[in-house]
Design a protein around this motif. Structure first.
Motif, PDB file in Angstrom:
ATOM      1  N   THR A  51     -54.835  12.523   1.040  1.00  0.00           N
ATOM      2  CA  THR A  51     -53.809  12.819   0.033  1.00  0.00           C
ATOM      3  C   THR A  51     -52.410  12.394   0.490  1.00  0.00           C
ATOM      4  OG1 THR A  51     -53.475  15.057   0.921  1.00  0.00           O
ATOM      5  CG2 THR A  51     -55.112  14.823  -0.833  1.00  0.00           C
ATOM      6  N   GLY A  52     -52.331  11.689   1.629  1.00  0.00           N
ATOM      7  CA  GLY A  52     -51.017  11.274   2.141  1.00  0.00           C
ATOM      8  C   GLY A  52     -50.531   9.981   1.526  1.00  0.00           C
ATOM      9  N   ARG A  53     -49.410   9.520   2.067  1.00  0.00           N
ATOM     10  CA  ARG A  53     -48.806   8.274   1.581  1.00  0.00           C
ATOM     11  C   ARG A  53     -49.561   7.073   2.155  1.00  0.00           C
ATOM     12  NH1 ARG A  53     -42.936   9.375   3.852  1.00  0.00           N
ATOM     13  NH2 ARG A  53     -44.205  10.440   5.421  1.00  0.00           N
ATOM     14  N   SER A  54     -49.254   5.898   1.592  1.00  0.00           N
ATOM     15  CA  SER A  54     -49.827   4.670   2.144  1.00  0.00           C
ATOM     16  C   SER A  54     -49.238   4.485   3.543  1.00  0.00           C
ATOM     17  CB  SER A  54     -49.454   3.472   1.269  1.00  0.00           C
ATOM     18  OG  SER A  54     -48.076   3.179   1.431  1.00  0.00           O
ATOM     19  N   MET A  55     -49.907   3.691   4.366  1.00  0.00           N
ATOM     20  CA  MET A  55     -49.421   3.470   5.731  1.00  0.00           C
ATOM     21  C   MET A  55     -48.057   2.760   5.717  1.00  0.00           C
ATOM     22  SD  MET A  55     -51.352   4.921   7.960  1.00  0.00           S
ATOM     23  CE  MET A  55     -51.122   6.236   6.801  1.00  0.00           C
ATOM     24  N   GLU A  56     -47.853   1.831   4.771  1.00  0.00           N
ATOM     25  CA  GLU A  56     -46.538   1.157   4.663  1.00  0.00           C
ATOM     26  C   GLU A  56     -45.448   2.191   4.396  1.00  0.00           C
ATOM     27  OE1 GLU A  56     -49.167  -0.075   2.947  1.00  0.00           O
ATOM     28  OE2 GLU A  56     -49.037  -2.273   2.752  1.00  0.00           O
ATOM     29  N   GLU A  57     -45.725   3.035   3.406  1.00  0.00           N
ATOM     30  CA  GLU A  57     -44.724   4.020   2.977  1.00  0.00           C
ATOM     31  C   GLU A  57     -44.430   5.022   4.102  1.00  0.00           C
ATOM     32  OE1 GLU A  57     -44.433   6.728  -0.943  1.00  0.00           O
ATOM     33  OE2 GLU A  57     -46.182   5.410  -0.837  1.00  0.00           O
ATOM     34  N   ALA A  58     -45.496   5.527   4.745  1.00  0.00           N
ATOM     35  CA  ALA A  58     -45.327   6.573   5.763  1.00  0.00           C
ATOM     36  C   ALA A  58     -44.518   6.065   6.959  1.00  0.00           C
ATOM     37  CB  ALA A  58     -46.689   7.075   6.234  1.00  0.00           C
ATOM     38  N   HIS A  59     -44.634   4.763   7.274  1.00  0.00           N
ATOM     39  CA  HIS A  59     -43.983   4.234   8.472  1.00  0.00           C
ATOM     40  C   HIS A  59     -42.778   3.359   8.147  1.00  0.00           C
ATOM     41  CE1 HIS A  59     -48.154   5.300   9.563  1.00  0.00           C
ATOM     42  NE2 HIS A  59     -47.566   5.820  10.618  1.00  0.00           N
ATOM     43  N   SER A  60     -42.350   3.373   6.892  1.00  0.00           N
ATOM     44  CA  SER A  60     -41.250   2.477   6.528  1.00  0.00           C
ATOM     45  C   SER A  60     -39.935   2.989   7.110  1.00  0.00           C
ATOM     46  CB  SER A  60     -41.171   2.287   5.007  1.00  0.00           C
ATOM     47  OG  SER A  60     -40.270   3.185   4.462  1.00  0.00           O
ATOM     48  N   GLY A  61     -39.123   2.052   7.588  1.00  0.00           N
ATOM     49  CA  GLY A  61     -37.837   2.408   8.174  1.00  0.00           C
ATOM     50  C   GLY A  61     -37.942   2.769   9.645  1.00  0.00           C
ATOM     51  N   MET A  62     -39.160   2.849  10.195  1.00  0.00           N
ATOM     52  CA  MET A  62     -39.301   3.208  11.616  1.00  0.00           C
ATOM     53  C   MET A  62     -39.148   1.984  12.512  1.00  0.00           C
ATOM     54  SD  MET A  62     -42.389   5.946  11.838  1.00  0.00           S
ATOM     55  CE  MET A  62     -42.648   7.124  10.542  1.00  0.00           C
ATOM     56  N   ASN A  63     -39.277   0.802  11.930  1.00  0.00           N
ATOM     57  CA  ASN A  63     -39.195  -0.448  12.706  1.00  0.00           C
ATOM     58  C   ASN A  63     -40.093  -0.428  13.934  1.00  0.00           C
ATOM     59  OD1 ASN A  63     -37.184  -1.753  11.075  1.00  0.00           O
ATOM     60  ND2 ASN A  63     -35.765  -0.199  11.843  1.00  0.00           N
ATOM     61  N   LEU A  64     -41.302   0.032  13.753  1.00  0.00           N
ATOM     62  CA  LEU A  64     -42.231   0.120  14.882  1.00  0.00           C
ATOM     63  C   LEU A  64     -42.579  -1.281  15.384  1.00  0.00           C
ATOM     64  CD1 LEU A  64     -44.619   2.923  13.565  1.00  0.00           C
ATOM     65  CD2 LEU A  64     -42.798   3.130  15.270  1.00  0.00           C
ATOM     66  N   ILE A  65     -42.709  -1.397  16.713  1.00  0.00           N
ATOM     67  CA  ILE A  65     -43.077  -2.677  17.310  1.00  0.00           C
ATOM     68  C   ILE A  65     -44.466  -2.556  17.948  1.00  0.00           C
ATOM     69  CG2 ILE A  65     -40.683  -3.425  17.687  1.00  0.00           C
ATOM     70  CD1 ILE A  65     -40.968  -2.537  20.614  1.00  0.00           C
ATOM     71  N   ASP A  66     -44.995  -3.712  18.370  1.00  0.00           N
ATOM     72  CA  ASP A  66     -46.344  -3.745  18.953  1.00  0.00           C
ATOM     73  C   ASP A  66     -46.521  -2.683  20.048  1.00  0.00           C
ATOM     74  OD1 ASP A  66     -46.979  -5.821  17.337  1.00  0.00           O
ATOM     75  OD2 ASP A  66     -47.227  -7.314  18.938  1.00  0.00           O
ATOM     76  N   GLU A  67     -45.508  -2.556  20.923  1.00  0.00           N
ATOM     77  CA  GLU A  67     -45.605  -1.622  22.054  1.00  0.00           C
ATOM     78  C   GLU A  67     -45.786  -0.182  21.563  1.00  0.00           C
ATOM     79  OE1 GLU A  67     -43.684  -4.208  21.947  1.00  0.00           O
ATOM     80  OE2 GLU A  67     -43.996  -5.267  23.861  1.00  0.00           O
ATOM     81  N   ASP A  68     -45.107   0.181  20.471  1.00  0.00           N
ATOM     82  CA  ASP A  68     -45.249   1.535  19.910  1.00  0.00           C
ATOM     83  C   ASP A  68     -46.684   1.737  19.428  1.00  0.00           C
ATOM     84  OD1 ASP A  68     -42.464   1.922  20.211  1.00  0.00           O
ATOM     85  OD2 ASP A  68     -42.087   0.991  18.265  1.00  0.00           O
ATOM     86  N   PHE A  69     -47.179   0.738  18.717  1.00  0.00           N
ATOM     87  CA  PHE A  69     -48.541   0.824  18.179  1.00  0.00           C
ATOM     88  C   PHE A  69     -49.544   0.938  19.334  1.00  0.00           C
ATOM     89  CE2 PHE A  69     -52.522  -0.796  16.429  1.00  0.00           C
ATOM     90  CZ  PHE A  69     -52.594  -0.129  15.219  1.00  0.00           C
TER      91      PHE A  69
END
Ligand code: HEM
Length: 144
Positions: A88-106
């Motif tokens: 029931t949550g948001r899409s992955m794009e929406e949930a992580h938008s604005g976080m500017n996550l990089i490969d290392e974070d993932f």
């Protein structure tokens, strides 16, 4: 008329007989390998404890309602593994938008997940399947 009816009937019955079988229900094999919902709860708890203690990424979560995140992760893994849940949550794009996550974070997040999977003693083949669910989400999470 009688003959026409029997021809029509034969067409209908024949049509049914040659119709493709209804699709098999989605498999819940991975859900069961994970130990069902209680097993998924243990995995999510172990993962979140590690993420929370992980100095590389824990600042991202400082304003997050962890009880909410826990519930949504459980739903997501349960649904994606064929279990009886609806995410029931948001899409992955929406949930992580604005976080500017990089490969290392993932990668740090996935490392914590793998450590948690070892902690709860999931079989190697089950771990691979879980990574197979999460890996393809990377483009929806990194760089949003
Ligand atoms: C495959 C990897 C990942 C999965 C499956 C995943 C899944 C999720 C889910 C289900 C939510 C809740 C969605 C919602 O609020 O509606 C969420 C939120 C969140 N995720 Fe991820 N995530 C992943 C990777 C990451 C990474 C790498 C980070 C940061 C290092 C991260 C940080 C966050 C944060 C901070 C939130 C909370 C957002 C908020 O409080 O509004 N996630 N994630």
């Amino acid at each position: 008329m009688k003959r026409l009816l029997s021809v029509m009937l034969a067409a209908i019955v024949g049509g049914c007989a040659s119709a493709p079988p209804s699709p098999a229900p989605p498999s819940d094999a991975l859900y069961r390998s994970l130990g069902g919902t209680p097993g998924i709860e243990r995995l999510v708890d172990a993962s979140l404890a590690r993420v929370h203690a992980d100095l590389r990424i824990n600042l991202f979560f400082e304003n997050t309602d962890l009880a909410d995140l826990r519930r949504l992760l459980i739903e997501q893994i349960c649904a994606a593994s064929g279990g009886p849940c609806v995410y029931t949550g948001r899409s992955m794009e929406e949930a992580h938008s604005g976080m500017n996550l990089i490969d290392e974070d993932f990668n740090a997040f996935v490392e914590d997940l793998v450590a948690a999977m070892n902690e709860v003693a999931l079989a190697a083949s089950t771990q691979e399947q879980v990574l197979g669910l999460f890996g393809p989400m990377k483009p929806e999470i990194v760089g949003q």
